[in-house]
Scaffold this active site. Structure first.
Site, PDB file in Angstrom:
ATOM      1  N   ASP A 130       1.528 -25.625 -16.402  1.00 42.30           N
ATOM      2  CA  ASP A 130       1.068 -26.900 -15.843  1.00 42.30           C
ATOM      3  C   ASP A 130      -0.084 -27.466 -16.672  1.00 42.30           C
ATOM      4  O   ASP A 130      -0.115 -28.661 -16.992  1.00 42.30           O
ATOM      5  CB  ASP A 130       0.637 -26.686 -14.393  1.00 42.30           C
ATOM      6  CG  ASP A 130       0.074 -27.945 -13.766  1.00 42.30           C
ATOM      7  OD1 ASP A 130       0.839 -28.894 -13.531  1.00 42.30           O
ATOM      8  OD2 ASP A 130      -1.148 -27.990 -13.508  1.00 42.30           O
TER       9      ASP A 130
ATOM     10  N   GLU B 260       4.036 -20.522 -14.544  1.00 42.51           N
ATOM     11  CA  GLU B 260       4.033 -21.915 -14.084  1.00 42.51           C
ATOM     12  C   GLU B 260       2.599 -22.447 -14.025  1.00 42.51           C
ATOM     13  O   GLU B 260       2.334 -23.591 -14.415  1.00 42.51           O
ATOM     14  CB  GLU B 260       4.674 -21.984 -12.697  1.00 42.51           C
ATOM     15  CG  GLU B 260       4.612 -23.358 -12.050  1.00 42.51           C
ATOM     16  CD  GLU B 260       4.654 -23.277 -10.539  1.00 42.51           C
ATOM     17  OE1 GLU B 260       4.243 -24.255  -9.890  1.00 42.51           O
ATOM     18  OE2 GLU B 260       5.081 -22.239  -9.993  1.00 42.51           O
TER      19      GLU B 260
ATOM     20  N   GLU C 157       7.795 -25.854 -16.401  1.00 46.97           N
ATOM     21  CA  GLU C 157       6.392 -25.530 -16.688  1.00 46.97           C
ATOM     22  C   GLU C 157       6.264 -24.087 -17.174  1.00 46.97           C
ATOM     23  O   GLU C 157       5.503 -23.802 -18.114  1.00 46.97           O
ATOM     24  CB  GLU C 157       5.540 -25.737 -15.440  1.00 46.97           C
ATOM     25  CG  GLU C 157       5.389 -27.194 -15.048  1.00 46.97           C
ATOM     26  CD  GLU C 157       4.579 -27.401 -13.790  1.00 46.97           C
ATOM     27  OE1 GLU C 157       3.943 -28.460 -13.655  1.00 46.97           O
ATOM     28  OE2 GLU C 157       4.569 -26.489 -12.922  1.00 46.97           O
TER      29      GLU C 157
ATOM     30  N   ASP D  28       9.270 -26.289 -11.647  1.00 47.98           N
ATOM     31  CA  ASP D  28       8.413 -25.119 -11.865  1.00 47.98           C
ATOM     32  C   ASP D  28       8.857 -24.321 -13.089  1.00 47.98           C
ATOM     33  O   ASP D  28       8.033 -23.852 -13.878  1.00 47.98           O
ATOM     34  CB  ASP D  28       8.436 -24.204 -10.637  1.00 47.98           C
ATOM     35  CG  ASP D  28       7.722 -24.813  -9.435  1.00 47.98           C
ATOM     36  OD1 ASP D  28       7.001 -25.812  -9.620  1.00 47.98           O
ATOM     37  OD2 ASP D  28       7.890 -24.280  -8.320  1.00 47.98           O
TER      38      ASP D  28
END
Length: 224
Positions: A46, A42, A118, A115
């Site tokens: 991002d 994650e 990502e 989450d």
């Protein structure tokens, strides 16, 4: 796992990457440390998501100033929007959760689904490189930009702050006054207060969204 690969549109060479991307920490903890959760993926995802989105809107919005680009990117990669992307993939059908987390609605929780989206971006990047990851990400970003449902990118809080700052004796604060709903579908009520006087009330799925709505109401009350 093959069904999830079909939905994603990528056949993983390293199947473990996808497995980790859908593993919540609660499930990993139940395994006694034998499994890895998606948290590290994650973190990487991002940044990849932000880069691909920034590159796309920079090239396709040549007349937009930096401030507008920043707001547009924030709307496209916010938690709420990433959750929408996950729902399109049906990620809730595949996420690995502990019994307790699943029983409490974890498979539909906005933060978890965002989450995981990502983490999947990072898993594709590590498995096949930035071009394949970009193709996957833009499949959602391009459609979202054209959608009338895209969250309003106007920053009402900044507008209100600039107005309030013209009067040194005044200060603006946001107070959370109510929180309702289950964990996976929260509603927050926030009051915008100038010198302790309530000038606007907003409700949203996140505190930030509620603050924006409260600021908008305050601006309307002030005649802006």
């Amino acid at each position: 796992m093959q069904e999830l690969e079909n939905r994603i549109g990528h056949k993983f060479k390293n199947k473990k990457l996808l497995s980790v991307a859908i593993t919540h920490s609660s499930y990993a903890n139940e395994s006694g440390g034998k499994l890895e959760s998606y948290e590290r993926l994650e973190f990487l995802g991002d940044s990849i998501l932000g880069l691909v989105t920034s590159d796309y809107i920079f090239k396709n919005c040549p007349n937009s100033p930096e401030g507008d680009l920043t707001k547009l990117r924030a709307s496209l990669v916010c938690e709420k929007q990433l959750c929408v992307f996950s729902h399109e993939l049906g990620i809730g059908d595949f996420v690995r959760l502990s019994r307790g987390e699943r029983h409490s609605g974890g498979a539909n929780r906005t933060s978890i689904l965002a989450d995981i989206f990502e983490a999947i971006c990072a898993a594709i990047y590590l498995d096949a490189g930035i071009e394949v990851a970009s193709k996957f990400i833009l499949r959602f970003i391009v459609k979202a930009i054209k959608s009338p449902m895209l969250e309003d990118i106007h920053d009402y809080k900044t507008d209100l702050q600039e107005i309030v700052q013209k009067n040194p004796e005044e200060t603006i604060k946001y107070a959370l006054v109510k929180e309702t709903g289950p964990d996976h579908d929260k509603r927050f009520t926030v009051e915008a207060r100038i010198n302790s006087n309530t000038v606007g009330v907003g409700v949203g799925r996140s505190k930030k969204e509620a603050q924006q709505h409260a600021a908008k109401k305050a601006l309307e009350l002030m005649g802006y």
